[in-house]
Design an enzyme around this catalytic site. Structure first.
Site, PDB file in Angstrom:
ATOM      1  N   HIS A  39       0.860  -1.194   0.000  1.00 34.12           N
ATOM      2  CA  HIS A  39       0.000   0.000   0.000  1.00 34.12           C
ATOM      3  C   HIS A  39       0.890   1.236   0.000  1.00 34.12           C
ATOM      4  O   HIS A  39       1.641   1.456   0.952  1.00 34.12           O
ATOM      5  CB  HIS A  39      -0.907   0.012   1.236  1.00 34.12           C
ATOM      6  CG  HIS A  39      -1.829  -1.162   1.272  1.00 34.12           C
ATOM      7  ND1 HIS A  39      -3.067  -1.149   0.665  1.00 34.12           N
ATOM      8  CD2 HIS A  39      -1.673  -2.401   1.785  1.00 34.12           C
ATOM      9  CE1 HIS A  39      -3.642  -2.331   0.828  1.00 34.12           C
ATOM     10  NE2 HIS A  39      -2.819  -3.118   1.499  1.00 34.12           N
ATOM     11  N   LYS A  54      -7.596  -6.865  -8.117  1.00 33.02           N
ATOM     12  CA  LYS A  54      -7.753  -7.221  -6.700  1.00 33.02           C
ATOM     13  C   LYS A  54      -9.224  -7.318  -6.326  1.00 33.02           C
ATOM     14  O   LYS A  54     -10.001  -6.390  -6.559  1.00 33.02           O
ATOM     15  CB  LYS A  54      -7.074  -6.146  -5.837  1.00 33.02           C
ATOM     16  CG  LYS A  54      -7.235  -6.326  -4.330  1.00 33.02           C
ATOM     17  CD  LYS A  54      -6.280  -7.356  -3.760  1.00 33.02           C
ATOM     18  CE  LYS A  54      -6.518  -7.597  -2.267  1.00 33.02           C
ATOM     19  NZ  LYS A  54      -5.797  -6.656  -1.425  1.00 33.02           N
ATOM     20  N   HIS A 101      -8.492 -10.700  -1.367  1.00 38.05           N
ATOM     21  CA  HIS A 101      -8.520 -10.500   0.085  1.00 38.05           C
ATOM     22  C   HIS A 101      -9.469 -11.563   0.625  1.00 38.05           C
ATOM     23  O   HIS A 101     -10.684 -11.456   0.457  1.00 38.05           O
ATOM     24  CB  HIS A 101      -9.006  -9.092   0.449  1.00 38.05           C
ATOM     25  CG  HIS A 101      -8.970  -8.844   1.933  1.00 38.05           C
ATOM     26  ND1 HIS A 101      -8.088  -7.975   2.532  1.00 38.05           N
ATOM     27  CD2 HIS A 101      -9.695  -9.396   2.950  1.00 38.05           C
ATOM     28  CE1 HIS A 101      -8.267  -7.987   3.847  1.00 38.05           C
ATOM     29  NE2 HIS A 101      -9.242  -8.837   4.124  1.00 38.05           N
ATOM     30  N   HIS A 131      -2.032 -12.218   1.742  1.00 34.08           N
ATOM     31  CA  HIS A 131      -1.729 -12.228   3.188  1.00 34.08           C
ATOM     32  C   HIS A 131      -2.410 -13.383   3.914  1.00 34.08           C
ATOM     33  O   HIS A 131      -3.224 -13.184   4.796  1.00 34.08           O
ATOM     34  CB  HIS A 131      -2.052 -10.878   3.844  1.00 34.08           C
ATOM     35  CG  HIS A 131      -3.310 -10.190   3.369  1.00 34.08           C
ATOM     36  ND1 HIS A 131      -4.516 -10.820   3.273  1.00 34.08           N
ATOM     37  CD2 HIS A 131      -3.521  -8.923   2.969  1.00 34.08           C
ATOM     38  CE1 HIS A 131      -5.430  -9.968   2.836  1.00 34.08           C
ATOM     39  NE2 HIS A 131      -4.839  -8.805   2.635  1.00 34.08           N
ATOM     40  N   ASP A 175       2.310  -6.327   2.533  1.00 32.65           N
ATOM     41  CA  ASP A 175       1.086  -5.661   2.975  1.00 32.65           C
ATOM     42  C   ASP A 175       1.429  -4.460   3.865  1.00 32.65           C
ATOM     43  O   ASP A 175       0.665  -4.096   4.748  1.00 32.65           O
ATOM     44  CB  ASP A 175       0.151  -6.630   3.718  1.00 32.65           C
ATOM     45  CG  ASP A 175      -1.248  -6.080   3.891  1.00 32.65           C
ATOM     46  OD1 ASP A 175      -1.605  -5.111   3.190  1.00 32.65           O
ATOM     47  OD2 ASP A 175      -1.981  -6.608   4.744  1.00 32.65           O
TER      48      ASP A 175
END
Ligand code: NCD
Ligand code: ZN
Length: 344
Positions: A16, A100, A137, A175, A247
């Protein structure tokens, strides 16, 4: 004992960078150690079109220090209104590397995410056909599901059906924080997972036992020690389906240290030193390069970097915070001083 370790320059497959003043403050931190990073699109408003991704890439390049050797790889934020033709065209023009998927409401700035998976079927099919990777995610957002179970429930109820309905789609479980996630990746084809630096270091006790530590709060939330061990095992195993996505997610301290604090750990500055330490402690220092520099590029079908990064066995204090116009951003504290530092 090795005192110097030179590896292929690493990539960060989940980063990010934000925008504006925050971008300017944090971009140099990633550019110092990493050759490339897949930049997450959860800005406000999110990066949803190829044109927006291209403009965001220009802003990132403008924020980098002179003489940098860093390539931002862009991702698009998938919404129920995403146009498959725009995704394919952005990919074929080299503007984006991946798309994403955020389930709506799962994490920071995910309000425009996907509610009804059926509505993204045409985009997913176009992506499978073109070989465009989908980053996921992996957490359900159902308020009735316990926060510590949200990844495992997502895999069973959303990820597996999505993959079965779209054969050939290349997926990255971002993640990953559970043994269920690790096992799912190991048992299937066309799927890989990123693992963060902080999830290799902390478990949920670090967040909650002996006082609440907002700087350790991120999403997916860190889980039990047995789960951390499963991640460590995957990261240090040499299995090419697991690779680094830090992340690293900067939030000003005032947004973290609040009655309703933001999720995210900022690890861009010290990830490589921490990872060298952790891999050595696990007896897997020789597998650090695969995890940080080789496996991700191979999964994304990209060439490995030609540059190198050298680590030196020398404890060094890393900066505790980065200054921004919005105040300090605290750098992730692993709770130990790494035995290694990056040679600058
Ligand atoms: C990320 C952020 O702050 O953008 N936060 C986090 O806890 N990881 C969003 C995300 O990747 O979930
Ligand atoms: Zn993230």
């Amino acid at each position: 004992m090795t005192d110097r370790l030179t590896i292929t320059r690493p990539d960060d497959w989940h980063l990010h960078l934000r925008d504006g003043a925050m971008l300017a403050a944090v971009a140099p931190e990633s550019a110092r150690h990493f050759a490339r990073a897949l930049v997450m699109p959860n800005l406000v408003p999110p990066v949803v079109t190829g044109a927006q991704a291209s403009a965001y890439r220009d802003r990132i390049l403008a924020a980098l220090p002179a003489g940098h050797d860093f390539t931002p790889l862009m991702s698009l934020y998938l919404t129920e209104a995403t146009d498959p033709a725009d995704v394919v065209s952005a990919y074929n023009q080299g503007i984006i590397t991946a798309v994403k998927l955020y389930p709506a409401g799962a994490t920071t700035n995910s309000a425009s995410g996907v509610r009804d998976m059926d509505r993204i079927r045409p985009v997913l099919e176009a992506m499978a056909e073109q070989g465009i990777p989908l980053c996921v995610h992996g957490e359900v957002t159902d308020a009735s599901v316990d926060i510590f179970d949200r990844e495992a429930v997502f895999i069973e109820t959303a990820l597996d059906p999505l993959r079965r309905a779209t054969p050939g789609l290349r997926v990255i479980l971002e993640h990953v924080t559970t043994s269920e996630g690790v096992d799912y990746v190991r048992a299937n084809d066309n799927i890989a997972a990123t693992i963060t630096t902080h999830h290799l270091v902390i478990n949920r006790n670090h967040i909650l036992a002996g006082g609440i530590r907002p700087h350790y709060y991120c999403l997916p939330v860190a889980k039990r020690e047995t789960q951390r061990q499963a991640l460590l095992d995957a990261a240090t195993s040499g299995d090419p389906r697991f690779f680094l996505g830090t992340d690293s997610a900067p939030h000003p301290d005032k947004a973290k240290l609040a009655p309703c604090g933001c999720a995210g750990c900022f690890t861009a500055s010290n990830s490589m030193a921490i990872l060298a330490h952790v891999f050595e402690q696990t007896g897997a220092l020789e597998r650090l390069e695969g995890f940080t520099s080789l496996h991700g590029a191979a999964f994304y079908g990209m060439a490995r970097n030609t540059g190198t990064l050298t680590l030196i066995r020398e404890s060094a204090d890393t900066p505790r915070q980065i200054d921004t116009i919005d105040g300090p951003v605290t750098v992730f504290d692993p709770g130990f001083t790494p035995d290694w530092r990056v040679a600058e």
